[in-house]
Design a protein around this motif. Structure first.
Motif, PDB file in Angstrom:
ATOM      1  N   ARG A  51       8.850   5.907   4.431  1.00 33.83           N
ATOM      2  CA  ARG A  51      10.150   5.558   3.922  1.00 33.83           C
ATOM      3  C   ARG A  51      10.913   4.407   4.093  1.00 33.83           C
ATOM      4  O   ARG A  51      10.604   3.647   5.057  1.00 33.83           O
ATOM      5  CB  ARG A  51      11.150   6.892   4.083  1.00 33.83           C
ATOM      6  N   TRP A  52      11.967   4.062   3.490  1.00 28.13           N
ATOM      7  CA  TRP A  52      12.604   2.941   3.828  1.00 28.13           C
ATOM      8  C   TRP A  52      13.440   2.846   5.025  1.00 28.13           C
ATOM      9  O   TRP A  52      13.515   1.825   5.584  1.00 28.13           O
ATOM     10  CB  TRP A  52      13.755   2.732   2.563  1.00 28.13           C
ATOM     11  N   THR A  53      13.506   4.201   5.670  1.00 32.86           N
ATOM     12  CA  THR A  53      13.752   4.277   7.140  1.00 32.86           C
ATOM     13  C   THR A  53      12.895   3.878   8.017  1.00 32.86           C
ATOM     14  O   THR A  53      13.323   3.739   9.381  1.00 32.86           O
ATOM     15  CB  THR A  53      14.542   5.483   7.381  1.00 32.86           C
ATOM     16  N   GLY A  54      11.686   3.772   7.815  1.00 33.62           N
ATOM     17  CA  GLY A  54      10.718   3.536   8.812  1.00 33.62           C
ATOM     18  C   GLY A  54      10.035   4.777   8.994  1.00 33.62           C
ATOM     19  O   GLY A  54       8.875   4.948   9.811  1.00 33.62           O
ATOM     20  N   HIS A  55      10.389   5.977   8.620  1.00 31.68           N
ATOM     21  CA  HIS A  55       9.681   7.420   9.292  1.00 31.68           C
ATOM     22  C   HIS A  55       8.633   7.407   8.199  1.00 31.68           C
ATOM     23  O   HIS A  55       8.345   7.038   7.247  1.00 31.68           O
ATOM     24  CB  HIS A  55      10.600   8.303   8.824  1.00 31.68           C
ATOM     25  N   GLU A  56       7.462   7.867   9.033  1.00 30.20           N
ATOM     26  CA  GLU A  56       6.119   7.982   8.515  1.00 30.20           C
ATOM     27  C   GLU A  56       5.596   9.306   8.472  1.00 30.20           C
ATOM     28  O   GLU A  56       6.022  10.549   9.235  1.00 30.20           O
ATOM     29  CB  GLU A  56       5.013   7.437   9.816  1.00 30.20           C
ATOM     30  N   TYR A  57       4.896   9.664   7.348  1.00 31.24           N
ATOM     31  CA  TYR A  57       4.569  11.098   7.024  1.00 31.24           C
ATOM     32  C   TYR A  57       2.770  10.835   6.686  1.00 31.24           C
ATOM     33  O   TYR A  57       2.449   9.967   6.083  1.00 31.24           O
ATOM     34  CB  TYR A  57       4.986  11.470   5.893  1.00 31.24           C
ATOM     35  N   TYR A  58       2.237  11.891   7.247  1.00 32.78           N
ATOM     36  CA  TYR A  58       0.518  11.897   6.978  1.00 32.78           C
ATOM     37  C   TYR A  58      -0.031  13.132   6.544  1.00 32.78           C
ATOM     38  O   TYR A  58       0.587  14.209   6.915  1.00 32.78           O
ATOM     39  CB  TYR A  58      -0.120  11.588   8.536  1.00 32.78           C
ATOM     40  N   ALA A  59      -0.833  13.075   6.016  1.00 31.97           N
ATOM     41  CA  ALA A  59      -1.705  14.429   5.571  1.00 31.97           C
ATOM     42  C   ALA A  59      -2.536  14.657   6.805  1.00 31.97           C
ATOM     43  O   ALA A  59      -2.901  13.838   7.837  1.00 31.97           O
ATOM     44  CB  ALA A  59      -2.785  14.016   4.378  1.00 31.97           C
ATOM     45  N   ASP A  60      -2.699  16.078   7.109  1.00 30.79           N
ATOM     46  CA  ASP A  60      -3.179  16.623   8.290  1.00 30.79           C
ATOM     47  C   ASP A  60      -4.715  16.135   8.357  1.00 30.79           C
ATOM     48  O   ASP A  60      -5.038  16.012   9.394  1.00 30.79           O
ATOM     49  CB  ASP A  60      -3.352  18.109   8.163  1.00 30.79           C
ATOM     50  N   SER A  61      -5.233  15.839   7.163  1.00 33.52           N
ATOM     51  CA  SER A  61      -6.788  15.216   7.430  1.00 33.52           C
ATOM     52  C   SER A  61      -7.066  13.920   8.141  1.00 33.52           C
ATOM     53  O   SER A  61      -7.886  13.497   8.478  1.00 33.52           O
ATOM     54  CB  SER A  61      -7.364  15.187   5.859  1.00 33.52           C
ATOM     55  N   VAL A  62      -5.773  13.135   8.231  1.00 33.04           N
ATOM     56  CA  VAL A  62      -5.612  11.826   8.640  1.00 33.04           C
ATOM     57  C   VAL A  62      -4.871  11.675   9.771  1.00 33.04           C
ATOM     58  O   VAL A  62      -4.880  10.447  10.296  1.00 33.04           O
ATOM     59  CB  VAL A  62      -5.580  10.604   7.482  1.00 33.04           C
ATOM     60  N   LYS A  63      -4.249  12.624  10.192  1.00 30.50           N
ATOM     61  CA  LYS A  63      -3.083  12.459  11.483  1.00 30.50           C
ATOM     62  C   LYS A  63      -4.021  11.931  12.484  1.00 30.50           C
ATOM     63  O   LYS A  63      -4.909  12.830  12.956  1.00 30.50           O
ATOM     64  CB  LYS A  63      -2.394  13.578  11.419  1.00 30.50           C
ATOM     65  N   GLY A  64      -3.371  10.944  13.314  1.00 33.91           N
ATOM     66  CA  GLY A  64      -4.163  10.775  14.642  1.00 33.91           C
ATOM     67  C   GLY A  64      -5.295   9.784  14.271  1.00 33.91           C
ATOM     68  O   GLY A  64      -5.691   8.862  15.236  1.00 33.91           O
ATOM     69  N   ARG A  65      -5.606   9.541  13.158  1.00 38.05           N
ATOM     70  CA  ARG A  65      -6.847   8.359  12.802  1.00 38.05           C
ATOM     71  C   ARG A  65      -5.985   7.067  12.020  1.00 38.05           C
ATOM     72  O   ARG A  65      -6.512   6.190  12.064  1.00 38.05           O
ATOM     73  CB  ARG A  65      -8.008   8.943  11.944  1.00 38.05           C
ATOM     74  N   PHE A  66      -5.030   7.524  10.975  1.00 37.17           N
ATOM     75  CA  PHE A  66      -4.772   6.501  10.244  1.00 37.17           C
ATOM     76  C   PHE A  66      -3.317   6.249  10.644  1.00 37.17           C
ATOM     77  O   PHE A  66      -2.413   6.984  11.113  1.00 37.17           O
ATOM     78  CB  PHE A  66      -4.363   6.916   8.701  1.00 37.17           C
ATOM     79  N   THR A  67      -2.617   5.012  10.496  1.00 37.96           N
ATOM     80  CA  THR A  67      -1.702   4.708  10.691  1.00 37.96           C
ATOM     81  C   THR A  67      -0.923   3.560   9.445  1.00 37.96           C
ATOM     82  O   THR A  67      -1.455   2.810   9.097  1.00 37.96           O
ATOM     83  CB  THR A  67      -1.328   3.707  11.927  1.00 37.96           C
ATOM     84  N   ILE A  68       0.259   4.364   8.940  1.00 40.29           N
ATOM     85  CA  ILE A  68       0.904   3.330   7.788  1.00 40.29           C
ATOM     86  C   ILE A  68       1.891   2.647   8.410  1.00 40.29           C
ATOM     87  O   ILE A  68       2.568   3.134   9.533  1.00 40.29           O
ATOM     88  CB  ILE A  68       1.444   4.436   6.683  1.00 40.29           C
TER      89      ILE A  68
END
Length: 123
Positions: A51-68
């Motif tokens: 989000r514009w606030t910087g908060h990040e959200y991930y799909a469970d399938s990529v959590k811990g492996r991908f970083t936005i």
């Protein structure tokens, strides 16, 4: 907002890739950004959002492996993908919009899309 995605390629399982998505808009910092992917024969799915606030959200399938992440000075959002798996193979697309929190994982909440970039992970 025009979006230009890049960085896809062919890698082996366990490798890393970083996707980039450059936006044309000078108001980039006020938009939420997200990555979606679509594998052959499957529906498009949410991968990660910021989000514009910087908060990040991930799909469970990529959590811990991908970083936005995002660099507002460069109008660019990134997707760092580590420990890639064959099931990560898909066309990855970036999107921008102003979704409310409850819809951040919904593709319909985004109104600008970049062209896809192919990510292929071999086993």
């Amino acid at each position: 907002v025009q979006l230009q995605a890049s960085g896809g390629g062919l890698v082996q399982a366990g490798d890393s890739l970083r996707l980039s998505c450059a936006a044309s808009s000078g108001t980039f910092s006020s938009y939420s950004m997200a990555w979606f992917r679509q594998a052959p024969g499957k529906e498009r799915e949410f991968v990660a959002g910021i989000r514009w606030t910087g908060h990040e959200y991930y799909a469970d399938s990529v959590k811990g492996r991908f970083t936005i992440s995002r660099d507002n000075a460069k109008n660019t959002v990134y997707l760092q993908m580590n420990s890639l798996k064959p099931e990560d193979t898909a066309v990855y697309s970036c999107a921008s919009g102003r979704p409310i929190l409850s819809t951040i994982r919904n593709s319909s909440a985004y109104n600008s899309w970049g062209q896809g970039t192919q990510v292929t992970v071999s086993s």
